[in-house]
Design a protein around this motif. Structure first.
Motif, mmCIF file in Angstrom:
data_model
loop_
_atom_site.group_PDB
_atom_site.id
_atom_site.type_symbol
_atom_site.label_atom_id
_atom_site.label_comp_id
_atom_site.label_asym_id
_atom_site.label_seq_id
_atom_site.Cartn_x
_atom_site.Cartn_y
_atom_site.Cartn_z
ATOM 1 N N PRO A 159 -34.839 64.110 -62.661
ATOM 2 C CA PRO A 159 -33.878 63.046 -62.342
ATOM 3 C C PRO A 159 -33.228 62.436 -63.589
ATOM 4 C CG PRO A 159 -36.124 62.358 -61.808
ATOM 5 C CD PRO A 159 -36.182 63.804 -62.203
ATOM 6 N N LEU A 160 -33.963 62.364 -64.698
ATOM 7 C CA LEU A 160 -33.363 61.817 -65.920
ATOM 8 C C LEU A 160 -32.242 62.716 -66.440
ATOM 9 C CD1 LEU A 160 -36.448 60.406 -67.850
ATOM 10 C CD2 LEU A 160 -34.522 59.112 -66.893
ATOM 11 N N VAL A 161 -32.472 64.019 -66.435
ATOM 12 C CA VAL A 161 -31.428 64.955 -66.870
ATOM 13 C C VAL A 161 -30.242 64.899 -65.907
ATOM 14 C CG1 VAL A 161 -30.869 67.409 -67.200
ATOM 15 C CG2 VAL A 161 -32.954 66.449 -68.196
ATOM 16 N N GLY A 162 -30.519 64.775 -64.610
ATOM 17 C CA GLY A 162 -29.431 64.646 -63.639
ATOM 18 C C GLY A 162 -28.599 63.398 -63.882
ATOM 19 N N TRP A 163 -29.270 62.273 -64.133
ATOM 20 C CA TRP A 163 -28.580 61.016 -64.406
ATOM 21 C C TRP A 163 -27.771 61.118 -65.702
ATOM 22 C CZ3 TRP A 163 -31.738 55.788 -64.477
ATOM 23 C CH2 TRP A 163 -30.865 54.703 -64.565
ATOM 24 N N LEU A 164 -28.389 61.694 -66.733
ATOM 25 C CA LEU A 164 -27.674 61.906 -67.994
ATOM 26 C C LEU A 164 -26.457 62.811 -67.795
ATOM 27 C CD1 LEU A 164 -30.679 62.396 -70.435
ATOM 28 C CD2 LEU A 164 -28.882 60.652 -70.671
ATOM 29 N N MET A 165 -26.645 63.881 -67.021
ATOM 30 C CA MET A 165 -25.564 64.831 -66.765
ATOM 31 C C MET A 165 -24.390 64.141 -66.070
ATOM 32 S SD MET A 165 -25.688 68.178 -64.276
ATOM 33 C CE MET A 165 -25.876 67.145 -62.826
ATOM 34 N N LYS A 176 -19.080 59.245 -71.645
ATOM 35 C CA LYS A 176 -18.517 60.507 -71.124
ATOM 36 C C LYS A 176 -18.379 61.506 -72.269
ATOM 37 C CE LYS A 176 -14.593 62.135 -68.310
ATOM 38 N NZ LYS A 176 -14.948 63.458 -68.233
ATOM 39 N N SER A 177 -18.878 62.707 -72.022
ATOM 40 C CA SER A 177 -18.823 63.774 -73.019
ATOM 41 C C SER A 177 -18.846 65.110 -72.299
ATOM 42 C CB SER A 177 -20.012 63.663 -73.976
ATOM 43 O OG SER A 177 -20.156 64.854 -74.726
ATOM 44 N N ASN A 178 -17.718 65.806 -72.343
ATOM 45 C CA ASN A 178 -17.644 67.104 -71.676
ATOM 46 C C ASN A 178 -18.628 68.104 -72.264
ATOM 47 O OD1 ASN A 178 -15.672 66.156 -69.950
ATOM 48 N ND2 ASN A 178 -13.987 66.904 -71.217
ATOM 49 N N SER A 179 -18.824 68.068 -73.571
ATOM 50 C CA SER A 179 -19.746 69.024 -74.192
ATOM 51 C C SER A 179 -21.196 68.735 -73.792
ATOM 52 C CB SER A 179 -19.591 69.025 -75.715
ATOM 53 O OG SER A 179 -19.848 67.743 -76.248
ATOM 54 N N LEU A 180 -21.566 67.453 -73.710
ATOM 55 C CA LEU A 180 -22.926 67.116 -73.276
ATOM 56 C C LEU A 180 -23.112 67.485 -71.804
ATOM 57 C CD1 LEU A 180 -25.686 65.928 -73.932
ATOM 58 C CD2 LEU A 180 -24.745 63.649 -73.411
ATOM 59 N N TYR A 181 -22.098 67.218 -70.995
ATOM 60 C CA TYR A 181 -22.155 67.597 -69.577
ATOM 61 C C TYR A 181 -22.354 69.110 -69.434
ATOM 62 C CZ TYR A 181 -20.816 68.231 -64.696
ATOM 63 O OH TYR A 181 -20.807 68.580 -63.376
ATOM 64 N N ALA A 182 -21.616 69.876 -70.235
ATOM 65 C CA ALA A 182 -21.712 71.345 -70.179
ATOM 66 C C ALA A 182 -23.102 71.825 -70.597
ATOM 67 C CB ALA A 182 -20.643 71.973 -71.062
ATOM 68 N N LEU A 183 -23.785 71.085 -71.423
ATOM 69 C CA LEU A 183 -25.146 71.430 -71.843
ATOM 70 C C LEU A 183 -26.171 71.031 -70.776
ATOM 71 C CD1 LEU A 183 -27.067 72.300 -74.256
ATOM 72 C CD2 LEU A 183 -27.167 69.841 -74.755
ATOM 73 N N LEU A 184 -25.981 69.841 -70.200
ATOM 74 C CA LEU A 184 -26.977 69.305 -69.258
ATOM 75 C C LEU A 184 -26.911 69.948 -67.873
ATOM 76 C CD1 LEU A 184 -26.780 65.535 -70.218
ATOM 77 C CD2 LEU A 184 -28.613 67.164 -70.764
ATOM 78 N N ARG A 185 -25.743 70.387 -67.465
ATOM 79 C CA ARG A 185 -25.623 70.976 -66.116
ATOM 80 C C ARG A 185 -26.510 72.210 -65.945
ATOM 81 N NH1 ARG A 185 -20.931 71.159 -61.882
ATOM 82 N NH2 ARG A 185 -21.782 72.783 -60.567
ATOM 83 N N PRO A 186 -26.444 73.213 -66.833
ATOM 84 C CA PRO A 186 -27.351 74.356 -66.659
ATOM 85 C C PRO A 186 -28.819 73.979 -66.923
ATOM 86 C CG PRO A 186 -25.978 74.673 -68.606
ATOM 87 C CD PRO A 186 -25.470 73.459 -67.910
ATOM 88 N N LEU A 187 -29.052 72.981 -67.773
ATOM 89 C CA LEU A 187 -30.424 72.532 -68.003
ATOM 90 C C LEU A 187 -31.011 71.947 -66.722
ATOM 91 C CD1 LEU A 187 -32.857 71.954 -69.825
ATOM 92 C CD2 LEU A 187 -31.728 69.800 -70.491
ATOM 93 N N HIS A 188 -30.209 71.173 -65.992
ATOM 94 C CA HIS A 188 -30.664 70.594 -64.723
ATOM 95 C C HIS A 188 -31.032 71.711 -63.733
ATOM 96 C CE1 HIS A 188 -31.138 67.274 -61.943
ATOM 97 N NE2 HIS A 188 -30.312 67.834 -61.067
#
Length: 179
Positions: free
Chosen positions: A97-103, A125-137
């Motif tokens: 849930p933390l990674v989801g919230w961060l994403m 907001k950070s597109n690059s961080l979102y792109a990293l966290l989405r597959p991690l989630h």
């Protein structure tokens, strides 16, 4: 010796099992369905936060109560696997849930709980961080699914093959002796 987990741990265990299974199915539905995506997202967010809160509560109760001992005749390797897998379960119950919230925060998406309640963003907001966290989630979700299946297999092994008190220690029925 009869031994069980504290009643709060047992209640939280089964409540979280239900929530996590629901979440895994909701998550699978979100990625496979276009028609139902909106209401599944609306369910996914508050359920994820509920799992996070329950995991924190469960960890607090777990750290403040005794756990029943593992059977004395259980091989050391099995004891180590049991302890390590429980650490991983707790880690994933908190991380998912933390990674989801961060994403969602990084993607600029609000985490809404319903009734007009919106949680604050954890990061800008950070597109690059979102792109990293989405597959991690997603990776964490598959890892949690595999770990839960392994946990269930181990529970069945203890209940049906070893016939020891490990499975009954987390249940609500009649307690069995540990040794």
């Amino acid at each position: 010796m009869k031994a069980r987990f504290h009643i709060a741990i047992r209640l939280l265990h089964w409540l979280m099992a239900l929530a996590i299974f629901t979440m895994l199915f909701v998550g699978a539905g979100m990625v496979s369905s276009v028609a139902n995506r909106d209401w599944l997202y609306d369910l996914h967010k508050p359920l994820g936060i509920a799992i996070l809160v329950l995991a924190l509560l469960r960890l607090a109760v777990r750290l403040s109560t005794r756990t029943p001992p593992l059977p004395g005749d259980m091989p050391l390797f099995m004891q180590l696997v049991a302890k390590f897998s429980h650490l991983l379960l707790y880690g994933l119950m908190l991380a998912m849930p933390l990674v989801g919230w961060l994403m969602l925060s990084a993607g600029g998406y609000p985490v809404t709980l319903g009734g007009g309640i919106e949680l604050p963003a954890l990061v800008a907001k950070s597109n690059s961080l979102y792109a990293l966290l989405r597959p991690l989630h997603s990776l964490l979700a598959y890892s949690l699914l595999l770990l839960v299946l392994g946990h269930m297999a181990a529970a069945l092994f203890h209940g049906l093959i070893r016939r020891d008190a490990v499975l009954s220690s987390i249940g609500f029925g009649k307690s069995r002796p540990m040794d």
